[in-house]
Design a protein around this motif. Sequence first.
Motif, mmCIF file in Angstrom:
data_model
loop_
_atom_site.group_PDB
_atom_site.id
_atom_site.type_symbol
_atom_site.label_atom_id
_atom_site.label_comp_id
_atom_site.label_asym_id
_atom_site.label_seq_id
_atom_site.Cartn_x
_atom_site.Cartn_y
_atom_site.Cartn_z
ATOM 1 N N VAL A 193 0.843 -1.188 0.000
ATOM 2 C CA VAL A 193 0.000 0.000 0.000
ATOM 3 C C VAL A 193 0.883 1.244 0.000
ATOM 4 C CG1 VAL A 193 -1.798 1.271 1.219
ATOM 5 C CG2 VAL A 193 -1.792 -1.233 1.268
ATOM 6 N N ASP A 194 0.643 2.129 -0.948
ATOM 7 C CA ASP A 194 1.300 3.435 -0.998
ATOM 8 C C ASP A 194 0.245 4.518 -0.811
ATOM 9 O OD1 ASP A 194 3.936 2.518 -1.537
ATOM 10 O OD2 ASP A 194 3.362 2.143 -3.619
ATOM 11 N N GLY A 195 0.709 5.734 -0.607
ATOM 12 C CA GLY A 195 -0.217 6.852 -0.506
ATOM 13 C C GLY A 195 -0.654 7.182 0.897
ATOM 14 N N VAL A 196 -0.012 6.579 1.907
ATOM 15 C CA VAL A 196 -0.370 6.879 3.292
ATOM 16 C C VAL A 196 0.895 6.879 4.141
ATOM 17 C CG1 VAL A 196 -0.864 4.436 3.760
ATOM 18 C CG2 VAL A 196 -1.802 6.200 5.256
ATOM 19 N N ASP A 197 1.031 7.919 4.960
ATOM 20 C CA ASP A 197 2.133 8.018 5.921
ATOM 21 C C ASP A 197 1.576 7.603 7.270
ATOM 22 O OD1 ASP A 197 4.107 8.712 7.715
ATOM 23 O OD2 ASP A 197 4.582 10.622 6.762
ATOM 24 N N LEU A 198 1.968 6.437 7.742
ATOM 25 C CA LEU A 198 1.387 5.879 8.962
ATOM 26 C C LEU A 198 1.827 6.610 10.224
ATOM 27 C CD1 LEU A 198 1.724 2.060 8.169
ATOM 28 C CD2 LEU A 198 -0.275 3.534 7.867
ATOM 29 N N SER A 199 2.809 7.506 10.108
ATOM 30 C CA SER A 199 3.235 8.268 11.281
ATOM 31 C C SER A 199 2.335 9.470 11.526
ATOM 32 C CB SER A 199 4.682 8.738 11.110
ATOM 33 O OG SER A 199 4.798 9.704 10.069
ATOM 34 N N LEU A 200 1.460 9.795 10.566
ATOM 35 C CA LEU A 200 0.546 10.923 10.683
ATOM 36 C C LEU A 200 -0.857 10.439 11.005
ATOM 37 C CD1 LEU A 200 1.704 12.968 7.551
ATOM 38 C CD2 LEU A 200 2.439 13.257 9.937
ATOM 39 N N PRO A 201 -1.697 11.303 11.562
ATOM 40 C CA PRO A 201 -3.094 10.896 11.806
ATOM 41 C C PRO A 201 -3.765 10.454 10.515
ATOM 42 C CG PRO A 201 -2.594 12.938 12.967
ATOM 43 C CD PRO A 201 -1.409 12.656 12.079
ATOM 44 N N ILE A 202 -4.520 9.389 10.583
ATOM 45 C CA ILE A 202 -5.187 8.825 9.412
ATOM 46 C C ILE A 202 -6.632 9.312 9.391
ATOM 47 C CG2 ILE A 202 -5.895 6.684 8.275
ATOM 48 C CD1 ILE A 202 -3.478 5.351 9.642
ATOM 49 N N GLY A 203 -7.018 9.946 8.291
ATOM 50 C CA GLY A 203 -8.368 10.474 8.176
ATOM 51 C C GLY A 203 -9.407 9.377 8.089
ATOM 52 N N PHE A 253 0.995 -4.473 3.327
ATOM 53 C CA PHE A 253 2.392 -4.151 3.577
ATOM 54 C C PHE A 253 2.664 -2.686 3.234
ATOM 55 C CE2 PHE A 253 2.229 -8.625 2.071
ATOM 56 C CZ PHE A 253 2.584 -9.245 3.257
ATOM 57 N N PHE A 254 3.486 -2.053 4.050
ATOM 58 C CA PHE A 254 3.851 -0.656 3.853
ATOM 59 C C PHE A 254 5.375 -0.553 3.896
ATOM 60 C CE2 PHE A 254 -0.195 -1.080 5.893
ATOM 61 C CZ PHE A 254 -1.019 -0.114 5.321
ATOM 62 N N ARG A 255 5.945 0.194 2.966
ATOM 63 C CA ARG A 255 7.390 0.399 2.918
ATOM 64 C C ARG A 255 7.735 1.823 3.380
ATOM 65 N NH1 ARG A 255 9.916 -4.551 2.278
ATOM 66 N NH2 ARG A 255 9.173 -5.665 0.440
ATOM 67 N N ASP A 256 8.981 1.965 3.809
ATOM 68 C CA ASP A 256 9.581 3.289 4.074
ATOM 69 C C ASP A 256 8.775 4.100 5.091
ATOM 70 O OD1 ASP A 256 11.630 2.788 2.172
ATOM 71 O OD2 ASP A 256 10.252 3.346 0.564
ATOM 72 N N GLN A 257 8.291 3.439 6.118
ATOM 73 C CA GLN A 257 7.573 4.127 7.190
ATOM 74 C C GLN A 257 8.549 4.427 8.333
ATOM 75 O OE1 GLN A 257 4.274 5.030 7.013
ATOM 76 N NE2 GLN A 257 4.164 4.205 4.920
ATOM 77 N N HIS A 258 9.532 5.294 8.043
ATOM 78 C CA HIS A 258 10.642 5.485 8.978
ATOM 79 C C HIS A 258 10.244 6.312 10.198
ATOM 80 C CE1 HIS A 258 13.382 3.545 6.198
ATOM 81 N NE2 HIS A 258 12.902 4.304 5.223
ATOM 82 N N GLN A 278 12.261 -4.828 4.980
ATOM 83 C CA GLN A 278 13.262 -3.800 4.776
ATOM 84 C C GLN A 278 13.153 -2.804 5.920
ATOM 85 O OE1 GLN A 278 12.232 -2.163 0.961
ATOM 86 N NE2 GLN A 278 13.058 -3.894 -0.193
ATOM 87 N N PRO A 279 14.169 -1.968 6.135
ATOM 88 C CA PRO A 279 14.020 -0.929 7.162
ATOM 89 C C PRO A 279 12.789 -0.075 6.876
ATOM 90 C CG PRO A 279 16.313 -1.085 6.463
ATOM 91 C CD PRO A 279 15.523 -1.974 5.534
ATOM 92 N N GLY A 280 11.977 0.144 7.907
ATOM 93 C CA GLY A 280 10.770 0.936 7.746
ATOM 94 C C GLY A 280 9.568 0.165 7.262
ATOM 95 N N SER A 281 9.646 -1.157 7.182
ATOM 96 C CA SER A 281 8.510 -1.955 6.722
ATOM 97 C C SER A 281 7.514 -2.188 7.854
ATOM 98 C CB SER A 281 8.976 -3.309 6.188
ATOM 99 O OG SER A 281 9.741 -3.164 5.016
ATOM 100 N N VAL A 282 6.228 -2.200 7.488
ATOM 101 C CA VAL A 282 5.130 -2.469 8.419
ATOM 102 C C VAL A 282 4.168 -3.432 7.734
ATOM 103 C CG1 VAL A 282 3.170 -1.479 9.687
ATOM 104 C CG2 VAL A 282 5.328 -0.201 9.520
ATOM 105 N N ALA A 283 3.621 -4.366 8.495
ATOM 106 C CA ALA A 283 2.610 -5.289 7.977
ATOM 107 C C ALA A 283 1.412 -5.311 8.916
ATOM 108 C CB ALA A 283 3.170 -6.701 7.832
ATOM 109 N N ILE A 284 0.216 -5.399 8.327
ATOM 110 C CA ILE A 284 -1.024 -5.612 9.071
ATOM 111 C C ILE A 284 -1.664 -6.862 8.497
ATOM 112 C CG2 ILE A 284 -3.232 -4.640 9.788
ATOM 113 C CD1 ILE A 284 -2.231 -1.924 8.834
#
Length: 307
Positions: A52-62, A80-85, A269-275
């Motif tokens: 999934v792209d288009g969302v920064d998980l470190s910010l509030p999710i609308g 899966f989300f990449r580059d969520q540093h 990878q560094p910054g990877s997240v899975a739900i």
Amino acid sequence: MDSVVTTPAPALDKPLMHYGKRTLTRVAPGMDQPDYRHLDISPLTPHIGAEVDGVDLSLPIGDEAADELRQALLEWKVLFFRDQHGFAPDSQLALAGLWGDPEPNPFFPKGGTVGVSRLAKDAMTIGTENIWHSDHSFMAAPALGSVLRAVEIPSAGGDTLWADMAAAYDNLPQALKDRVEDLTAVHDWVPSWGSMMTEAQVAAHRENLPAVEHPVVVRHPATGRRLLYVNEPFTTRIVGLSDRESRELLDELVLQARIPEYQVRFRWQPGSVAIWDNIATQHYAISDYFPQRRVMERIAIAGVPLS
């Protein structure tokens, strides 16, 4: 020259796993094809797992993005989300909160952020998650899902696999579907977690964690889709069958998670997240990276009793 006498191998009554065409359906019957406006979905297989792209998980999710995330998880079972540093434990708790409250694992070490379990594995603390399993199936209300983030990963190895247990059910022979439809199974933590404890520790945990029963075929709480719900470490026997019948049937059923067509594999990878949807899937953490170190942080999401 002496003749060689060969004895034919005994014929098997049936193969443990069939081969050929698989039925692989991404969504539950009657479920509409979702329309994503806030997420960019990149499938990793046709039916399970998507980046999934288009969302920064470190910010509030609308609200709209949150609704799409919930819908995407029902569709793909694992996201899966990449580059969520910038994704820290508080962000992880907020993300898990889109589905429900955190549910601590009673056997993981306590400490750090409440609700977040730190899983640090190296040559001295070798991982034991390399078996197909569903988290917390030994509880009366098993975890609905999990959020896992990579903190420290090896240079190679340490991948995780997930298996689609709706596909596992869909592809059972009809006679086997009929046989298991109304069966229930016992789920218990003692053969797995208890094997690493003293008798006194087992007795202390047993008071609050008795063995439980779940249907062998459950209905997904959100979609109603039929799912095969047995797993190797926690499902100990099938109610109403002899020990031999139970063991033989369980041996056949747990093998279904091992079929590659039902699986997706993710390289961290560094910054990877899975739900992942813990009811619709099983997962397997590959322990091939020692003596390198692998550190992950996980939140389980509280679930509901299954039917």
